[in-house]
Enzyme design. Structure first.
Site, PDB file in Angstrom:
ATOM      1  N   TYR A  20      60.495  30.977 -21.652  1.00  0.00           N
ATOM      2  CA  TYR A  20      61.675  30.392 -21.015  1.00  0.00           C
ATOM      3  C   TYR A  20      61.265  29.751 -19.674  1.00  0.00           C
ATOM      4  O   TYR A  20      61.877  28.805 -19.221  1.00  0.00           O
ATOM      5  CB  TYR A  20      62.721  31.467 -20.712  1.00  0.00           C
ATOM      6  CG  TYR A  20      63.544  31.995 -21.866  1.00  0.00           C
ATOM      7  CD1 TYR A  20      63.230  31.732 -23.206  1.00  0.00           C
ATOM      8  CD2 TYR A  20      64.674  32.783 -21.606  1.00  0.00           C
ATOM      9  CE1 TYR A  20      64.014  32.249 -24.233  1.00  0.00           C
ATOM     10  CE2 TYR A  20      65.456  33.287 -22.632  1.00  0.00           C
ATOM     11  CZ  TYR A  20      65.121  33.034 -23.942  1.00  0.00           C
ATOM     12  OH  TYR A  20      65.905  33.544 -24.958  1.00  0.00           O
ATOM     13  N   GLY A  21      60.243  30.343 -19.073  1.00  0.00           N
ATOM     14  CA  GLY A  21      59.902  30.008 -17.687  1.00  0.00           C
ATOM     15  C   GLY A  21      59.427  28.599 -17.435  1.00  0.00           C
ATOM     16  O   GLY A  21      59.378  28.154 -16.293  1.00  0.00           O
ATOM     17  N   HIS A  74      56.720  40.375 -17.526  1.00  0.00           N
ATOM     18  CA  HIS A  74      55.410  40.452 -18.184  1.00  0.00           C
ATOM     19  C   HIS A  74      54.315  40.982 -17.243  1.00  0.00           C
ATOM     20  O   HIS A  74      53.304  41.507 -17.686  1.00  0.00           O
ATOM     21  CB  HIS A  74      54.953  39.059 -18.644  1.00  0.00           C
ATOM     22  CG  HIS A  74      55.455  38.660 -19.991  1.00  0.00           C
ATOM     23  ND1 HIS A  74      56.773  38.375 -20.237  1.00  0.00           N
ATOM     24  CD2 HIS A  74      54.799  38.498 -21.176  1.00  0.00           C
ATOM     25  CE1 HIS A  74      56.909  38.039 -21.508  1.00  0.00           C
ATOM     26  NE2 HIS A  74      55.731  38.104 -22.100  1.00  0.00           N
ATOM     27  N   CYS A 115      64.571  39.934 -17.779  1.00  0.00           N
ATOM     28  CA  CYS A 115      63.797  38.700 -17.759  1.00  0.00           C
ATOM     29  C   CYS A 115      63.977  38.080 -16.375  1.00  0.00           C
ATOM     30  O   CYS A 115      65.113  37.755 -15.988  1.00  0.00           O
ATOM     31  CB  CYS A 115      64.316  37.756 -18.841  1.00  0.00           C
ATOM     32  SG  CYS A 115      63.518  36.140 -18.820  1.00  0.00           S
ATOM     33  N   GLU A 174      50.221  37.635 -23.160  1.00  0.00           N
ATOM     34  CA  GLU A 174      50.532  37.501 -24.599  1.00  0.00           C
ATOM     35  C   GLU A 174      49.247  37.513 -25.444  1.00  0.00           C
ATOM     36  O   GLU A 174      49.271  37.882 -26.605  1.00  0.00           O
ATOM     37  CB  GLU A 174      51.303  36.197 -24.851  1.00  0.00           C
ATOM     38  CG  GLU A 174      52.676  36.153 -24.181  1.00  0.00           C
ATOM     39  CD  GLU A 174      53.771  36.816 -25.003  1.00  0.00           C
ATOM     40  OE1 GLU A 174      53.810  36.591 -26.219  1.00  0.00           O
ATOM     41  OE2 GLU A 174      54.580  37.567 -24.420  1.00  0.00           O
ATOM     42  N   CYS A 233      58.419  38.697 -12.746  1.00  0.00           N
ATOM     43  CA  CYS A 233      58.468  38.404 -14.179  1.00  0.00           C
ATOM     44  C   CYS A 233      58.119  39.710 -14.886  1.00  0.00           C
ATOM     45  O   CYS A 233      57.176  40.401 -14.489  1.00  0.00           O
ATOM     46  CB  CYS A 233      57.445  37.323 -14.500  1.00  0.00           C
ATOM     47  SG  CYS A 233      57.103  37.140 -16.262  1.00  0.00           S
ATOM     48  N   ASP A 264      65.105  39.986 -23.359  1.00  0.00           N
ATOM     49  CA  ASP A 264      64.111  39.197 -22.625  1.00  0.00           C
ATOM     50  C   ASP A 264      63.732  38.019 -23.516  1.00  0.00           C
ATOM     51  O   ASP A 264      64.034  38.002 -24.715  1.00  0.00           O
ATOM     52  CB  ASP A 264      62.872  40.061 -22.310  1.00  0.00           C
ATOM     53  CG  ASP A 264      61.776  39.278 -21.587  1.00  0.00           C
ATOM     54  OD1 ASP A 264      62.101  38.429 -20.740  1.00  0.00           O
ATOM     55  OD2 ASP A 264      60.584  39.487 -21.887  1.00  0.00           O
ATOM     56  N   SER A 265      63.015  37.074 -22.920  1.00  0.00           N
ATOM     57  CA  SER A 265      62.504  35.954 -23.705  1.00  0.00           C
ATOM     58  C   SER A 265      61.451  36.423 -24.712  1.00  0.00           C
ATOM     59  O   SER A 265      61.129  35.703 -25.646  1.00  0.00           O
ATOM     60  CB  SER A 265      61.887  34.917 -22.766  1.00  0.00           C
ATOM     61  OG  SER A 265      60.890  35.541 -21.974  1.00  0.00           O
TER      62      SER A 265
HETATM   63  N1  DGL Z   1      59.580  37.775 -19.281  1.00  0.00           N
HETATM   64  C1  DGL Z   1      59.831  36.470 -18.699  1.00  0.00           C
HETATM   65  C2  DGL Z   1      60.278  36.673 -17.276  1.00  0.00           C
HETATM   66  O1  DGL Z   1      60.465  37.812 -16.838  1.00  0.00           O
HETATM   67  C3  DGL Z   1      58.602  35.595 -18.693  1.00  0.00           C
HETATM   68  C4  DGL Z   1      58.267  34.855 -19.941  1.00  0.00           C
HETATM   69  C5  DGL Z   1      58.897  33.508 -20.067  1.00  0.00           C
HETATM   70  O2  DGL Z   1      58.452  32.540 -19.443  1.00  0.00           O
HETATM   71  O3  DGL Z   1      59.814  33.431 -20.857  1.00  0.00           O
HETATM   72  O4  DGL Z   1      60.428  35.734 -16.538  1.00  0.00           O
END
Ligand code: DGL
Length: 275
Positions: free
Chosen positions: A42-43, A188, A73, A152, A186, A10-11
């Site tokens: 990453y998003g 998270h 992710c 976070e 997502c 994942d990111s």
């Molecule tokens: N865990 C990432 C996702 O599922 C979100 C965090 C990010 O923006 O990198 O999209």
């Protein structure tokens, strides 16, 4: 039978929601997890950058002895779309297909909401994937860019006023549509599950993309006779591209308890040299 590990990336920390479920349903499997914590989020990045990072993350996973790779992710999965061959000859899944299959099976009124990062919602991939299963579904997608920083920074408790306010702002249009199923697109977002559930109400089913990817991997490995023959508990080896101490500390919220396993630092230069 195959005793190699399952690779998950994942990111950042969100993919640990997948690890938690993998460990629950396949406790004897070894898992290798990579969180690209130095380059999260990453998003908010362009499609080209996300694809480059994904390529490097997959190349890093392939350096290890893994029998399957899970992109836990939502952002990477959405940008890759339904590409099942993203890891070449190693079986691969993102969260997209497992999640939409679960959502389509759950919805009764045919109204599904999708929340995710800006890149995920911009890609329209969840909607496209839903339509390959059912063309009659009405889909409402909303980007929730402030959810990841809330998670976070630990603003996740069901009584946290900031989290409640942000959730209300983002989720109001989806609630208004009367969805009965909401995809947490997502990985998270399950950490904000209580806040989201309280706002959406008890009749709305929340689908965790990380958990669904884990269940999908279990079904895939079972079907291919690729489960481990180990009878003792598997190990989890963690890799992080930023502080190992921070990773250890933050992981608890995602794993629902103490992190058990080694955490190794990966230099970003190593990743960029891979692809
Ligand atoms: N865990 C990432 C996702 O599922 C979100 C965090 C990010 O923006 O990198 O999209």
């Amino acid at each position: 039978m195959n005793n190699s590990a399952i690779g998950v990336f994942d990111s950042g920390m969100g993919g640990l929601t997948s690890v938690k479920e993998l460990s629950r349903i396949m406790p004897n499997e070894n898992i290798i997890y990579f969180g690209d914590t130095a380059r999260i989020p990453y998003g908010t990045r362009s499609k080209e950058t996300i694809l480059k990072y994904a390529e490097q993350d997959i190349a890093f996973m392939k350096k290890h002895d893994v029998k399957m790779i899970i992109a836990a992710c939502g952002t990477v999965s959405s940008v890759l779309g339904m590409n099942k061959n993203a890891a070449g000859d190693i079986p691969f899944t993102g969260v997209l297909l497992p999640t939409v299959q679960a959502a389509c099976a759950k919805t009764k009124n045919g109204k599904i909401g999708v929340i995710g990062t800006a890149a995920t919602i911009r890609s329209g991939s969840y909607g496209k994937a839903i339509r390959t299963i059912r063309s009659d579904i009405s889909i409402t997608g909303i980007a929730c860019p402030m959810f990841v920083p809330l998670v976070e920074n630990g603003f996740t408790g069901r009584d946290n006023p900031v989290a409640k306010l942000v959730a209300e702002q983002y989720l109001a249009p989806i609630k208004k549509e009367g969805v009965d199923t909401l995809i947490l697109g997502c990985t998270h977002y399950p950490i904000l599950q209580d806040v989201i559930a309280d706002y959406m109400g008890k009749d709305v089913e929340l689908i965790s993309s990380g958990s669904e990817a884990a269940k999908y991997a279990c079904a895939f490995l079972t079907g291919k006779d690729m489960l481990t023959e180990r009878t003792e508990k598997g190990t989890v080896s963690f890799y992080s591209s930023d502080s190992v101490d921070m990773f250890r500390e933050n992981a608890q919220a995602f794993l629902g308890g103490q992190l058990c396993g080694t955490v190794t630092k990966v230099e970003t230069e190593e990743l960029t040299s891979l692809a």
